[in-house]
Design a protein around this motif. Structure first.
Motif, PDB file in Angstrom:
ATOM      1  N   THR A  20       0.836  -1.199   0.000  1.00  0.00           N
ATOM      2  CA  THR A  20       0.000   0.000   0.000  1.00  0.00           C
ATOM      3  C   THR A  20       0.870   1.248   0.000  1.00  0.00           C
ATOM      4  O   THR A  20       0.604   2.204  -0.739  1.00  0.00           O
ATOM      5  CB  THR A  20      -0.927   0.007   1.234  1.00  0.00           C
ATOM      6  N   LEU A  21       1.914   1.251   0.802  1.00  0.00           N
ATOM      7  CA  LEU A  21       2.832   2.386   0.873  1.00  0.00           C
ATOM      8  C   LEU A  21       3.480   2.638  -0.485  1.00  0.00           C
ATOM      9  O   LEU A  21       3.557   3.782  -0.937  1.00  0.00           O
ATOM     10  CB  LEU A  21       3.898   2.103   1.939  1.00  0.00           C
ATOM     11  N   CYS A  22       3.914   1.594  -1.161  1.00  0.00           N
ATOM     12  CA  CYS A  22       4.553   1.737  -2.473  1.00  0.00           C
ATOM     13  C   CYS A  22       3.580   2.305  -3.508  1.00  0.00           C
ATOM     14  O   CYS A  22       3.947   3.194  -4.288  1.00  0.00           O
ATOM     15  CB  CYS A  22       5.110   0.398  -2.943  1.00  0.00           C
ATOM     16  N   CYS A  23       2.363   1.802  -3.520  1.00  0.00           N
ATOM     17  CA  CYS A  23       1.354   2.313  -4.455  1.00  0.00           C
ATOM     18  C   CYS A  23       1.057   3.780  -4.182  1.00  0.00           C
ATOM     19  O   CYS A  23       0.952   4.592  -5.112  1.00  0.00           O
ATOM     20  CB  CYS A  23       0.071   1.492  -4.368  1.00  0.00           C
ATOM     21  N   GLU A  24       0.937   4.120  -2.926  1.00  0.00           N
ATOM     22  CA  GLU A  24       0.651   5.506  -2.550  1.00  0.00           C
ATOM     23  C   GLU A  24       1.813   6.427  -2.928  1.00  0.00           C
ATOM     24  O   GLU A  24       1.603   7.546  -3.399  1.00  0.00           O
ATOM     25  CB  GLU A  24       0.361   5.588  -1.055  1.00  0.00           C
ATOM     26  N   LEU A  61      10.935   1.483  -0.004  1.00  0.00           N
ATOM     27  CA  LEU A  61      10.889   1.944  -1.387  1.00  0.00           C
ATOM     28  C   LEU A  61      12.105   1.475  -2.186  1.00  0.00           C
ATOM     29  O   LEU A  61      11.972   1.081  -3.347  1.00  0.00           O
ATOM     30  CB  LEU A  61      10.784   3.469  -1.431  1.00  0.00           C
ATOM     31  N   ARG A  62      13.269   1.499  -1.560  1.00  0.00           N
ATOM     32  CA  ARG A  62      14.471   1.010  -2.252  1.00  0.00           C
ATOM     33  C   ARG A  62      14.375  -0.487  -2.503  1.00  0.00           C
ATOM     34  O   ARG A  62      14.766  -0.972  -3.566  1.00  0.00           O
ATOM     35  CB  ARG A  62      15.712   1.339  -1.444  1.00  0.00           C
ATOM     36  N   GLY A  63      13.858  -1.215  -1.545  1.00  0.00           N
ATOM     37  CA  GLY A  63      13.696  -2.660  -1.704  1.00  0.00           C
ATOM     38  C   GLY A  63      12.740  -3.008  -2.833  1.00  0.00           C
ATOM     39  O   GLY A  63      12.898  -4.022  -3.515  1.00  0.00           O
ATOM     40  N   ALA A  64      11.753  -2.142  -3.056  1.00  0.00           N
ATOM     41  CA  ALA A  64      10.784  -2.361  -4.127  1.00  0.00           C
ATOM     42  C   ALA A  64      11.284  -1.811  -5.462  1.00  0.00           C
ATOM     43  O   ALA A  64      10.620  -1.944  -6.483  1.00  0.00           O
ATOM     44  CB  ALA A  64       9.453  -1.706  -3.767  1.00  0.00           C
ATOM     45  N   GLY A  65      12.448  -1.151  -5.449  1.00  0.00           N
ATOM     46  CA  GLY A  65      13.011  -0.595  -6.672  1.00  0.00           C
ATOM     47  C   GLY A  65      12.359   0.712  -7.110  1.00  0.00           C
ATOM     48  O   GLY A  65      12.483   1.112  -8.262  1.00  0.00           O
ATOM     49  N   LEU A  66      11.671   1.391  -6.196  1.00  0.00           N
ATOM     50  CA  LEU A  66      10.963   2.620  -6.539  1.00  0.00           C
ATOM     51  C   LEU A  66      11.760   3.881  -6.251  1.00  0.00           C
ATOM     52  O   LEU A  66      11.393   4.965  -6.700  1.00  0.00           O
ATOM     53  CB  LEU A  66       9.637   2.692  -5.772  1.00  0.00           C
ATOM     54  N   TYR A  67      12.836   3.756  -5.510  1.00  0.00           N
ATOM     55  CA  TYR A  67      13.593   4.949  -5.101  1.00  0.00           C
ATOM     56  C   TYR A  67      15.082   4.634  -5.098  1.00  0.00           C
ATOM     57  O   TYR A  67      15.535   3.738  -4.389  1.00  0.00           O
ATOM     58  CB  TYR A  67      13.150   5.389  -3.705  1.00  0.00           C
ATOM     59  N   THR A  68      15.823   5.359  -5.921  1.00  0.00           N
ATOM     60  CA  THR A  68      17.284   5.222  -5.902  1.00  0.00           C
ATOM     61  C   THR A  68      17.926   6.509  -5.444  1.00  0.00           C
ATOM     62  O   THR A  68      19.089   6.527  -5.094  1.00  0.00           O
ATOM     63  CB  THR A  68      17.821   4.857  -7.301  1.00  0.00           C
ATOM     64  N   GLY A  69      17.169   7.574  -5.475  1.00  0.00           N
ATOM     65  CA  GLY A  69      17.645   8.882  -5.042  1.00  0.00           C
ATOM     66  C   GLY A  69      16.708   9.950  -5.564  1.00  0.00           C
ATOM     67  O   GLY A  69      16.012   9.753  -6.559  1.00  0.00           O
ATOM     68  N   ALA A  70      16.685  11.078  -4.894  1.00  0.00           N
ATOM     69  CA  ALA A  70      15.758  12.145  -5.267  1.00  0.00           C
ATOM     70  C   ALA A  70      16.052  12.681  -6.660  1.00  0.00           C
ATOM     71  O   ALA A  70      15.137  12.910  -7.449  1.00  0.00           O
ATOM     72  CB  ALA A  70      15.818  13.272  -4.237  1.00  0.00           C
ATOM     73  N   GLU A  71      17.329  12.869  -6.972  1.00  0.00           N
ATOM     74  CA  GLU A  71      17.686  13.447  -8.270  1.00  0.00           C
ATOM     75  C   GLU A  71      17.250  12.545  -9.420  1.00  0.00           C
ATOM     76  O   GLU A  71      16.716  13.025 -10.423  1.00  0.00           O
ATOM     77  CB  GLU A  71      19.188  13.701  -8.337  1.00  0.00           C
TER      78      GLU A  71
END
Length: 87
Positions: A20-24, A61-71
């Motif tokens: 749910t957190l990832c979808c949001e 988020l990193r574990g789900a591959g959704l976030y690698t860094g803000a930039e």
């Protein structure tokens, strides 16, 4: 054959919360990043909502591959907007 449940109740709840957190996060990014808001602000809002630390949210988020860094995330959104404008 009978299906065997391998997750405990707590593990199941955690997995559902993380999904749910990832979808949001994805929905909020699509809505707010084009307006100039930073991913860090979105992570902070989610951390508060789910009573977690920002580090905990980033870990998920990193574990789900959704976030690698803000930039990188901001660049990806800008590239997607540019492609839409070219259509």
């Amino acid at each position: 054959m009978k299906e065997i449940e391998l997750e405990t109740q707590k593990e199941r709840e955690r997995r559902e919360r993380n999904e749910t957190l990832c979808c949001e996060f994805q929905e909020l990014c699509k809505e707010h990043l084009p307006k100039g808001r930073t991913p860090n602000r979105i992570v902070g809002v989610l951390a508060k909502k789910y009573s977690m630390t920002t580090s905990g949210v980033l870990y998920i988020l990193r574990g789900a591959g959704l976030y690698t860094g803000a930039e990188e995330l901001i660049k990806a959104v800008q590239n997607a907007e540019a492609e839409l404008c070219n259509l």
